[in-house]
Enzyme design. Structure first.
Site, PDB file in Angstrom:
ATOM      1  N   ASN A  39      12.869  48.108  24.357  1.00  0.00           N
ATOM      2  CA  ASN A  39      12.142  48.977  25.292  1.00  0.00           C
ATOM      3  C   ASN A  39      12.596  48.822  26.741  1.00  0.00           C
ATOM      4  OD1 ASN A  39      10.578  50.060  23.257  1.00  0.00           O
ATOM      5  ND2 ASN A  39       9.000  48.504  23.465  1.00  0.00           N
ATOM      6  N   LYS A  41      15.071  48.491  30.159  1.00  0.00           N
ATOM      7  CA  LYS A  41      16.135  49.313  30.705  1.00  0.00           C
ATOM      8  C   LYS A  41      17.488  48.657  30.490  1.00  0.00           C
ATOM      9  CE  LYS A  41      18.021  50.692  35.165  1.00  0.00           C
ATOM     10  NZ  LYS A  41      18.518  52.035  34.811  1.00  0.00           N
ATOM     11  N   LYS A  43      20.139  49.958  28.055  1.00  0.00           N
ATOM     12  CA  LYS A  43      20.882  50.249  26.824  1.00  0.00           C
ATOM     13  C   LYS A  43      22.060  51.189  27.085  1.00  0.00           C
ATOM     14  CE  LYS A  43      16.877  51.634  25.200  1.00  0.00           C
ATOM     15  NZ  LYS A  43      15.961  51.107  26.229  1.00  0.00           N
ATOM     16  N   THR A  44      21.761  52.318  27.692  1.00  0.00           N
ATOM     17  CA  THR A  44      22.817  53.306  27.940  1.00  0.00           C
ATOM     18  C   THR A  44      23.781  52.808  29.017  1.00  0.00           C
ATOM     19  OG1 THR A  44      21.406  55.117  27.223  1.00  0.00           O
ATOM     20  CG2 THR A  44      23.252  55.695  28.643  1.00  0.00           C
ATOM     21  N   THR A  45      23.233  52.116  30.012  1.00  0.00           N
ATOM     22  CA  THR A  45      24.081  51.533  31.060  1.00  0.00           C
ATOM     23  C   THR A  45      25.106  50.582  30.445  1.00  0.00           C
ATOM     24  OG1 THR A  45      22.081  51.517  32.420  1.00  0.00           O
ATOM     25  CG2 THR A  45      24.001  50.396  33.308  1.00  0.00           C
ATOM     26  N   ARG A  53      35.193  49.694  30.289  1.00  0.00           N
ATOM     27  CA  ARG A  53      36.059  48.587  29.892  1.00  0.00           C
ATOM     28  C   ARG A  53      37.205  49.075  28.999  1.00  0.00           C
ATOM     29  NH1 ARG A  53      32.588  43.356  28.057  1.00  0.00           N
ATOM     30  NH2 ARG A  53      32.281  42.894  30.251  1.00  0.00           N
ATOM     31  N   PHE A  94      15.082  68.773  24.683  1.00  0.00           N
ATOM     32  CA  PHE A  94      14.735  68.079  23.474  1.00  0.00           C
ATOM     33  C   PHE A  94      13.258  67.924  23.150  1.00  0.00           C
ATOM     34  CE2 PHE A  94      14.900  64.791  20.317  1.00  0.00           C
ATOM     35  CZ  PHE A  94      15.805  65.385  19.487  1.00  0.00           C
ATOM     36  N   TRP A  96      10.145  67.301  23.173  1.00  0.00           N
ATOM     37  CA  TRP A  96       8.973  67.640  23.988  1.00  0.00           C
ATOM     38  C   TRP A  96       9.238  68.858  24.876  1.00  0.00           C
ATOM     39  CZ3 TRP A  96      11.789  63.176  24.154  1.00  0.00           C
ATOM     40  CH2 TRP A  96      12.587  62.986  25.269  1.00  0.00           C
ATOM     41  N   GLU A 131      21.502  57.250  22.151  1.00  0.00           N
ATOM     42  CA  GLU A 131      20.148  57.712  21.750  1.00  0.00           C
ATOM     43  C   GLU A 131      20.111  58.214  20.301  1.00  0.00           C
ATOM     44  OE1 GLU A 131      18.362  56.824  24.195  1.00  0.00           O
ATOM     45  OE2 GLU A 131      19.581  57.152  25.983  1.00  0.00           O
TER      46      GLU A 131
HETATM   47  P1  ATP Z   1      19.496  53.214  31.132  1.00  0.00           P
HETATM   48  O1  ATP Z   1      20.035  54.603  30.886  1.00  0.00           O
HETATM   49  O2  ATP Z   1      18.975  53.078  32.535  1.00  0.00           O
HETATM   50  O3  ATP Z   1      20.428  52.124  30.721  1.00  0.00           O
HETATM   51  P2  ATP Z   1      18.049  52.907  28.687  1.00  0.00           P
HETATM   52  O4  ATP Z   1      19.160  53.602  28.013  1.00  0.00           O
HETATM   53  O5  ATP Z   1      17.830  51.461  28.348  1.00  0.00           O
HETATM   54  O6  ATP Z   1      18.176  53.060  30.258  1.00  0.00           O
HETATM   55  P3  ATP Z   1      16.253  55.017  27.855  1.00  0.00           P
HETATM   56  O7  ATP Z   1      15.081  54.799  26.973  1.00  0.00           O
HETATM   57  O8  ATP Z   1      17.421  55.738  27.289  1.00  0.00           O
HETATM   58  O9  ATP Z   1      16.659  53.592  28.448  1.00  0.00           O
HETATM   59  O10 ATP Z   1      15.721  55.724  29.140  1.00  0.00           O
HETATM   60  C1  ATP Z   1      16.537  56.403  30.017  1.00  0.00           C
HETATM   61  C2  ATP Z   1      15.838  56.610  31.346  1.00  0.00           C
HETATM   62  O11 ATP Z   1      14.537  56.074  31.365  1.00  0.00           O
HETATM   63  C3  ATP Z   1      16.562  55.914  32.488  1.00  0.00           C
HETATM   64  O12 ATP Z   1      16.382  56.675  33.628  1.00  0.00           O
HETATM   65  C4  ATP Z   1      15.879  54.607  32.595  1.00  0.00           C
HETATM   66  O13 ATP Z   1      15.938  54.038  33.895  1.00  0.00           O
HETATM   67  C5  ATP Z   1      14.467  54.949  32.218  1.00  0.00           C
HETATM   68  N1  ATP Z   1      13.860  53.815  31.505  1.00  0.00           N
HETATM   69  C6  ATP Z   1      14.475  52.881  30.761  1.00  0.00           C
HETATM   70  N2  ATP Z   1      13.603  51.964  30.274  1.00  0.00           N
HETATM   71  C7  ATP Z   1      12.390  52.352  30.722  1.00  0.00           C
HETATM   72  C8  ATP Z   1      11.055  51.822  30.593  1.00  0.00           C
HETATM   73  N3  ATP Z   1      10.818  50.702  29.897  1.00  0.00           N
HETATM   74  N4  ATP Z   1      10.040  52.498  31.188  1.00  0.00           N
HETATM   75  C9  ATP Z   1      10.280  53.629  31.883  1.00  0.00           C
HETATM   76  N5  ATP Z   1      11.504  54.174  32.053  1.00  0.00           N
HETATM   77  C10 ATP Z   1      12.552  53.552  31.496  1.00  0.00           C
HETATM   78 MG    MG Z   2      19.378  55.340  27.038  1.00  0.00          MG
END
Ligand code: ATP
Ligand code: MG
Length: 199
Positions: A39, A41, A43-45, A53, A94, A96, A131
């Protein structure tokens, strides 16, 4: 002080023996299946970091963005000029937004075809399925289809899957699983997602 230095030297020697042993034991070479889930933040980063890389060494990379394809994405903007990168996006808002299961499924299947092509291409060193976990969760893509594509992919190809609530069998298949744990997220305190930081 001398004592402390001597203890440090000893413990570093011990650590070196340990690390050298572990490095020597890692002899297998092949592409990996990695899952970035949880949950928190990042994952995508982390996935885009790995893309950067791989591109840095001149490898070919494919990124497939499920769900958030129409959203802005700084890494995609920056890296798009690299001829070794191919990005496929799910061409719809998507769930929603669309609130239409049939059109979501069709969009998912369309972009999945792109993913399948990348997963079958030995020239592609890294494939990111961003995702993707939600496609399995909503039943837009069945696990067996994913499993097959992953199983028959080229041996040198690494795949990264991101998203929350990863399917248990996907976790079981993966070589590396990282769970981003949320300690706190600014959004929950009413702070807006920031351009160039959060996306
Ligand atoms: P990021 O893209 O920043 O690496 P993520 O891939 O881990 O995040 P996602 O669930 O894909 O997380 O959410 C994407 C967006 O939601 C990003 O803008 C991210 O900053 C935000 N986000 C990530 N985790 C959370 C959280 N726990 N609560 C609220 N917003 C979040
Ligand atoms: Mg993500």
């Amino acid at each position: 002080m001398t004592d402390r230095n001597a203890r440090h030297q000893q413990s570093m020697q011990k650590l070196k023996t340990h690390v050298d042993g572990r490095v020597a034991a890692a002899t297998e070479q092949r592409g990996l299946l990695m899952v970035f889930t949880g949950n928190g933040k990042g994952k995508t980063t982390a996935a885009w970091g790995t893309v950067t890389r791989a591109l840095g060494y001149g490898y070919r990379v494919g990124v497939v963005q499920f769900i958030k394809g129409l959203w802005e994405c700084g890494e995609r903007e920056r890296l798009a000029e690299d001829a070794n990168l191919e990005v496929a996006v799910m061409a719809t808002g998507f769930t929603w937004e669309t609130q239409n299961r049939d059109s979501d499924i069709a969009a998912c299947q369309n972009v999945w075809r792109e993913a399948e092509r990348m997963l079958a291409d030995p020239g592609v060193y890294l494939v990111v399925l961003d995702e993707l976990t939600y496609m399995l969760k909503f039943g837009y893509l069945d696990f067996a289809t994913l499993e097959q594509a992953l199983a028959k992919r080229p041996a040198e190809q690494t795949v990264i899957v991101t998203g929350r609530n990863a399917h248990r069998d996907l976790l079981a298949m993966a070589d590396t699983v990282t769970e981003m744990q949320e300690i706190r997220h600014a959004f929950n305190d009413g702070l807006q997602a920031r351009r160039g930081i959060d996306y």
